[in-house]
Write an enzyme that holds these catalytic residues in place. Sequence first.
Site, PDB file in Angstrom:
ATOM      1  N   SER A 149       0.839  -1.196   0.000  1.00 47.63           N
ATOM      2  CA  SER A 149       0.000   0.000   0.000  1.00 47.63           C
ATOM      3  C   SER A 149       0.867   1.235   0.000  1.00 47.63           C
ATOM      4  O   SER A 149       1.979   1.241   0.564  1.00 47.63           O
ATOM      5  CB  SER A 149      -0.912   0.017   1.228  1.00 47.63           C
ATOM      6  N   TYR A 173      -3.227  -1.146  10.006  1.00 45.55           N
ATOM      7  CA  TYR A 173      -3.198  -1.572   8.611  1.00 45.55           C
ATOM      8  C   TYR A 173      -1.893  -1.140   7.940  1.00 45.55           C
ATOM      9  O   TYR A 173      -1.247  -1.929   7.239  1.00 45.55           O
ATOM     10  CB  TYR A 173      -4.387  -0.964   7.864  1.00 45.55           C
TER      11      TYR A 173
END
Length: 284
Positions: free
Chosen positions: A176, A189
């Site tokens: 990400s 996350y």
Amino acid sequence: MTKHAKIPPQHQDSMPAAEHEMTPAPDWRPRYPGSGRLEGKVALVTGGDSGIGRAVVALFAREGADIGIVYLDEDRDAEDTRRIVEEEGGKCHLVKADVGDHDAAFGAVNEIAEHFGRIDVLVNNAAQQFVDFDLRDISEEQLRRTFDSNVMGYFFVTQAALDHMPDGAAIVNTASVNAFKGNDKLVDYTATRGAVSAFSRSIATQLLDRKIRVNAVAPGPIWTPFIPGSMSDEMVEDFGSHAPMGRPGQPWEVATSYLFLACEDGSYFTGQTLHPNGGMIVGS
């Protein structure tokens, strides 16, 4: 630039959320005719039922691959994706399993390998995220759930798959943009995505002798079930507007990075990360 329909406020009380309930629907459709770049290959995609995973599956199938999908519990989305593969002329085998559980992950990978005979491409993509504005609000249960899905699952699935992968195979892991720039609302996350980046670089070196290439894709804000499943109505409505391009990306715009790294086009890439993120300048 792809057309972008305005995103209305919406929220789903589940993680992962359901793609078939999203408005507008994410755009997963491949843009070009296939050229056989994965002809005769078998690809295993975790989280392949929806979002980026569905777009990757659709593109891989168009390029000639048969597909094994491991998904958590989104039965309708998974069946929809199976039909997409079959419409592209490929075979698809679905396995419902929690990859964060060691035995479930090994069982799912072994089932797909036995069904197709081997695994040529592994895409570790299944993940979960939860929004919290204060580190102290992240419960131990949530923290373990996020790391089990996003880190332990990548370890378990890869460990299991390596016994079924020939020399010269390819692994692509979903990271990400948050691993590179940080995100104060997605701390747990973001930490897992940093772990994925380090994991990818480390096993890329370890697997050089088998000529198995290992790379990562670090998407920016992409319109997937993650978004209504983890964010408030207001956050959803504003989603992606902070990107330099001024909009969220669509899953099909990310899937092409996975194809490049999975096929011979990316034959000189290993230990690398591609950044389809709408123009955010980050370290590699």
